[in-house]
Design an enzyme around this catalytic site. Sequence first.
Site, PDB file in Angstrom:
ATOM      1  N   GLY A  44      -5.154   4.952   0.363  1.00 32.29           N
ATOM      2  CA  GLY A  44      -5.635   4.545   1.674  1.00 32.29           C
ATOM      3  C   GLY A  44      -6.194   3.130   1.633  1.00 32.29           C
ATOM      4  O   GLY A  44      -6.320   2.504   0.574  1.00 32.29           O
ATOM      5  N   THR A  47      -9.360   2.064  -0.687  1.00 26.84           N
ATOM      6  CA  THR A  47      -9.026   2.124  -2.110  1.00 26.84           C
ATOM      7  C   THR A  47      -8.021   1.043  -2.476  1.00 26.84           C
ATOM      8  O   THR A  47      -8.146   0.373  -3.510  1.00 26.84           O
ATOM      9  CB  THR A  47      -8.465   3.507  -2.466  1.00 26.84           C
ATOM     10  OG1 THR A  47      -9.345   4.507  -1.977  1.00 26.84           O
ATOM     11  CG2 THR A  47      -8.289   3.659  -3.963  1.00 26.84           C
ATOM     12  N   ASN A 189      -1.485  -8.085  12.182  1.00 26.10           N
ATOM     13  CA  ASN A 189      -0.055  -8.413  12.232  1.00 26.10           C
ATOM     14  C   ASN A 189       0.358  -8.664  13.672  1.00 26.10           C
ATOM     15  O   ASN A 189      -0.453  -8.547  14.592  1.00 26.10           O
ATOM     16  CB  ASN A 189       0.794  -7.324  11.559  1.00 26.10           C
ATOM     17  CG  ASN A 189       0.662  -5.963  12.230  1.00 26.10           C
ATOM     18  OD1 ASN A 189       0.477  -5.868  13.451  1.00 26.10           O
ATOM     19  ND2 ASN A 189       0.771  -4.903  11.450  1.00 26.10           N
ATOM     20  N   THR A 226      -0.032 -11.978  10.261  1.00 28.80           N
ATOM     21  CA  THR A 226       1.144 -11.871   9.414  1.00 28.80           C
ATOM     22  C   THR A 226       2.335 -11.434  10.261  1.00 28.80           C
ATOM     23  O   THR A 226       2.191 -10.688  11.226  1.00 28.80           O
ATOM     24  CB  THR A 226       0.917 -10.875   8.272  1.00 28.80           C
ATOM     25  OG1 THR A 226       0.608  -9.578   8.820  1.00 28.80           O
ATOM     26  CG2 THR A 226      -0.242 -11.320   7.389  1.00 28.80           C
ATOM     27  N   GLY A 228       5.544 -10.457   8.630  1.00 25.17           N
ATOM     28  CA  GLY A 228       6.564  -9.951   7.728  1.00 25.17           C
ATOM     29  C   GLY A 228       7.406 -11.057   7.126  1.00 25.17           C
ATOM     30  O   GLY A 228       6.893 -12.014   6.543  1.00 25.17           O
ATOM     31  N   SER A 229       8.718 -10.964   7.314  1.00 22.62           N
ATOM     32  CA  SER A 229       9.642 -11.936   6.718  1.00 22.62           C
ATOM     33  C   SER A 229       9.583 -13.301   7.388  1.00 22.62           C
ATOM     34  O   SER A 229      10.250 -14.248   6.940  1.00 22.62           O
ATOM     35  CB  SER A 229      11.078 -11.399   6.801  1.00 22.62           C
ATOM     36  OG  SER A 229      11.450 -11.198   8.158  1.00 22.62           O
ATOM     37  N   THR A 254       5.049  -0.701   1.546  1.00 23.01           N
ATOM     38  CA  THR A 254       3.819   0.067   1.664  1.00 23.01           C
ATOM     39  C   THR A 254       2.667  -0.647   0.956  1.00 23.01           C
ATOM     40  O   THR A 254       2.770  -1.010  -0.211  1.00 23.01           O
ATOM     41  CB  THR A 254       3.985   1.467   1.041  1.00 23.01           C
ATOM     42  OG1 THR A 254       5.171   2.061   1.545  1.00 23.01           O
ATOM     43  CG2 THR A 254       2.797   2.351   1.373  1.00 23.01           C
ATOM     44  N   GLY A 257       0.125  -5.129   3.339  1.00 23.14           N
ATOM     45  CA  GLY A 257      -0.932  -5.689   4.174  1.00 23.14           C
ATOM     46  C   GLY A 257      -2.298  -5.586   3.538  1.00 23.14           C
ATOM     47  O   GLY A 257      -3.116  -6.517   3.628  1.00 23.14           O
ATOM     48  N   ASP A 258      -2.561  -4.464   2.876  1.00 22.59           N
ATOM     49  CA  ASP A 258      -3.836  -4.302   2.176  1.00 22.59           C
ATOM     50  C   ASP A 258      -3.936  -5.288   1.020  1.00 22.59           C
ATOM     51  O   ASP A 258      -4.999  -5.875   0.765  1.00 22.59           O
ATOM     52  CB  ASP A 258      -3.973  -2.868   1.648  1.00 22.59           C
ATOM     53  CG  ASP A 258      -3.994  -1.837   2.763  1.00 22.59           C
ATOM     54  OD1 ASP A 258      -4.411  -2.173   3.886  1.00 22.59           O
ATOM     55  OD2 ASP A 258      -3.587  -0.681   2.509  1.00 22.59           O
TER      56      ASP A 258
END
Length: 312
Positions: A44, A47, A189, A226, A228-229, A254, A257-258
């Site tokens: 999550g 963590t 994002n 953000t 992405g590409s 996955t 972003g974190d």
Amino acid sequence: MILKNFEVIVLNSHGVGQFCNIKRLPALGETLRAWNWRIEEDGGKGTNVSVALGRLNIKTAYIGKVGNDLWGDLGEKWMQDAGVDTTYMYRSDEVATGTGLVMVDEDGRNTIVDGDSSSEALTVEEIRTAIDHMKHSKIFITGFAIPEALAIEGAKMAKSHGITTMLNPSPLPEEPMGDLSFIDYLVLNDVEGKFLLDIPQNTELTAHEIIDRVREKYHCGSVIMTMGSKGSVGLDAEGFWQVEPTSVKAVDTTGAGDGYLAAIAANLIQGNDIRTASEWASKYASLTVTKVGTLRAYSPLKEVDEFILGLQ
């Protein structure tokens, strides 16, 4: 009061991820076959950010609440193995540690369903106790995988101690956030950007227009978005900046972003400005998507530096 000195405090959820592979993302109402169902090293948002920071050699402390169960034990082990302090990872028999489901398609894209967070039971007083004991820390990171009111209250507490604050408004807030002038860095994002402006996703706005409107609406110090590409863009009191994408073969997005959030904080701790930090974070996130898994994709600092050097 015994004070603890850390570079970064993370207040967000812990929950263990269950994963499966799918051919493509399902349509509404569709039943889709999945395979390779498994439990991964995925904890999550709280963590994930904490472990990524720990592996980047940043002295990090985690705040959250989990159950006295196997999932809570796993979270504590994963963070401690990365060097993260879990003194304020509150354990309770009254809650069960949450789980989530991550579905990954053949192009490495993912859809995530988050279960109930055991941090729903976290109290304002527990957060205050933790932050008061760590009030000399430099950066505070939070997000909405815990109740939004707790994340916002925690950020206000941190700011009152002069700690730099970062907020990732994910999952998307269910209630209006109001004034965010106590947030130094709002990291989101492009989907979240339009949502926070209450406009349809098909609204034609440039990235610069989106973050300009978000910053004007919420009064935060900086907004970083953000895409992405397509890279990322940022806006602060000095103006806009843009980070070009790093071209890699993505196998699993996955947790990228974190990782990006952690990488920005780590670079700021090293004394770099936000423009340099966001460029470094973009490259760091690009490395994570070349690997399968979440926690397993967060590389130690030496490996990240070697990857970035190889891009030059």
